[in-house]
Design an enzyme around this catalytic site. Structure first.
Site, PDB file in Angstrom:
ATOM      1  N   TRP A 217      53.870  26.702 152.927  1.00 19.05           N
ATOM      2  CA  TRP A 217      53.340  27.392 154.111  1.00 19.05           C
ATOM      3  C   TRP A 217      54.120  28.668 154.410  1.00 19.05           C
ATOM      4  CZ3 TRP A 217      48.604  26.536 155.085  1.00 19.05           C
ATOM      5  CH2 TRP A 217      48.055  25.280 154.840  1.00 19.05           C
TER       6      TRP A 217
ATOM      7  N   ASP B 221      57.166  28.652 162.429  1.00 17.97           N
ATOM      8  CA  ASP B 221      55.930  27.883 162.281  1.00 17.97           C
ATOM      9  C   ASP B 221      56.318  26.419 162.439  1.00 17.97           C
ATOM     10  OD1 ASP B 221      53.719  26.471 161.464  1.00 17.97           O
ATOM     11  OD2 ASP B 221      53.537  27.439 159.507  1.00 17.97           O
TER      12      ASP B 221
ATOM     13  N   LYS C  76      48.218  18.111 164.250  1.00 17.90           N
ATOM     14  CA  LYS C  76      49.101  17.066 163.711  1.00 17.90           C
ATOM     15  C   LYS C  76      49.680  16.234 164.851  1.00 17.90           C
ATOM     16  CE  LYS C  76      49.658  20.502 160.276  1.00 17.90           C
ATOM     17  NZ  LYS C  76      48.862  19.962 159.209  1.00 17.90           N
TER      18      LYS C  76
END
Ligand code: PMP
Length: 361
Positions: free
Chosen positions: A103, A173, A197
């Site tokens: 990511w 992030d 999530k």
């Protein structure tokens, strides 16, 4: 099917049952409103209260200081990969990126399209198994910001403590570990996270940003990509994801009723320990991440052969343990065990692992 199976998916992921039950109960009519949350105006008093409670819940759980704004945006964490540099990477500046997984690489790719970047460290060579030490990072004191990924969802690599980057604003992030543990928001300039999530359904992205950074934003950005616009309009410049924000508010309420983030952190550590102990107990399973960077949210491991991994996934799925296949880019097995994933489910996985090894080891 009315029985709930064990959902090890990396996201969208398992939500707390009491949250789903409350949403189900109030689906046709919010008490006193006579409409579902999906049918009311985002400018109504009812929604004003919902978004206000969502923000208050996050503020209380994360102890967000007053000089930070909380935004509920759309476009996923992926849009933040672009918005962050568009807002904070000036034409004559450069930003530091620390890469600990897939990511972070995607965030870097988007930043490169906007301006100059310096890869302050990349752990790609070792296959993204750990975070760098302070000595391994070549941070610039003139950087516009330093970007990190607190938990790499695909590799299962987590910063156990954030790096010290001095006075340069740190941007993180936190898509896959926000609300899983307590941390000090004031160490960050900006935090972003997709909700799907630990916070709610997909379609909402939470951004927490320090007020003074707004002054750095250039003048001519597209309206929807300008953090200032969303701050000034309290996330209501356009129609937000009302349903997602409503669920996020219920998740915050559930967390607060269940001891907040320190209780969640203890439980998450305990759940993760059960799986890592099962991995370490034998040579049959091999953990991907280095021991001191192992994620408490996404446990990644390999079996001796890909054929066995396929069999492991097929058999576990048949037994109601869903979503254990590793990300298509790295293979192996990944057990995502977010806040709402029950400890009994982790115990079921461990007992499946032991049984599978007995039959195939
Ligand atoms: N960052 C991380 C750490 C992620 O895990 C994900 C999604 N799995 C993303 C970014 C991308 O999020 P989205 O799909 O919300 O754009």
């Amino acid at each position: 099917m009315t029985e709930r199976i064990l959902n090890f998916s990396a996201g969208p992921a398992v939500l707390p049952v009491p949250v789903l039950e409350e949403a189900q109960r109030d689906m046709l009519s919010l008490p006193g409103v006579g409409m579902s949350v999906m049918e009311i105006s985002h400018r109504s008093k009812t929604f004003d209260e919902i978004i206000g409670h969502a923000e208050a819940g996050l503020r209380e759980l994360l102890k967000v200081p007053d000089n930070y704004h909380i935004l509920f945006l759309q476009g996923g964490a992926s849009l933040q990969f672009s918005m962050v540099p568009m807002n904070f990477l000036p034409a004559d500046g450069s930003a530091d990126y620390v890469l600990t997984g897939s990511w972070g690489k995607k965030a870097l790719k988007e930043a490169k399209k906007v301006g100059a970047v310096n890869v302050a460290a990349t752990m790609a060579d070792g296959g993204f198994t750990r975070v760098p030490s302070r000595d391994e990072m070549s941070l610039s004191s003139h950087a516009a910001y330093v970007h990190i990924t607190s938990n790499e969802t695909i590799e299962g690599v987590q910063w156990k403590r954030e790096p010290n980057v001095g006075d340069v604003p740190m941007i993180a992030d936190m898509s896959s570990d926000i609300l899983s543990r307590a941390f000090d928001v004031s160490k960050y300039g900006l935090i972003y996270a997709g909700a799907q999530k630990n916070m709610g359904p997909s379609g909402v992205t939470v951004v927490i940003l320090r007020d003074d950074l707004l002054q750095r934003i250039p003048e001519n950005l597209a309206t929807m990509l300008d953090y200032r616009v969303h701050v000034e309009n309290k996330s209501l410049y356009n129609t937000p994801n009302t349903w997602g924000i409503y669920i996020l508010r219920l998740v915050c309420k559930w967390l607060l009723e269940n001891g907040g983030l320190s209780a969640m952190e203890r439980e998450n550590e305990a759940k993760a320990r059960l799986v890592y102990e099962a991995i370490d107990a034998t040579d049959f399973y091999r953990g991907h991440a280095d021991v001191d960077c192992r994620s408490s949210m996404n446990v990644t491991f390999r079996l001796p052969a890909e054929e066995l991994e396929k069999k492991f996934v097929a058999e576990s799925t048949a037994q109601g343990l869903d979503g254990l296949k590793g990300h298509r880019s790295v293979g192996g097995i990944r057990a995502s065990i977010y806040n709402a994933f029950p400890r009994a489910g982790v115990e079921a996985l461990v007992s499946f692992m032991k049984d599978f090894e007995r039959r195939n080891g």
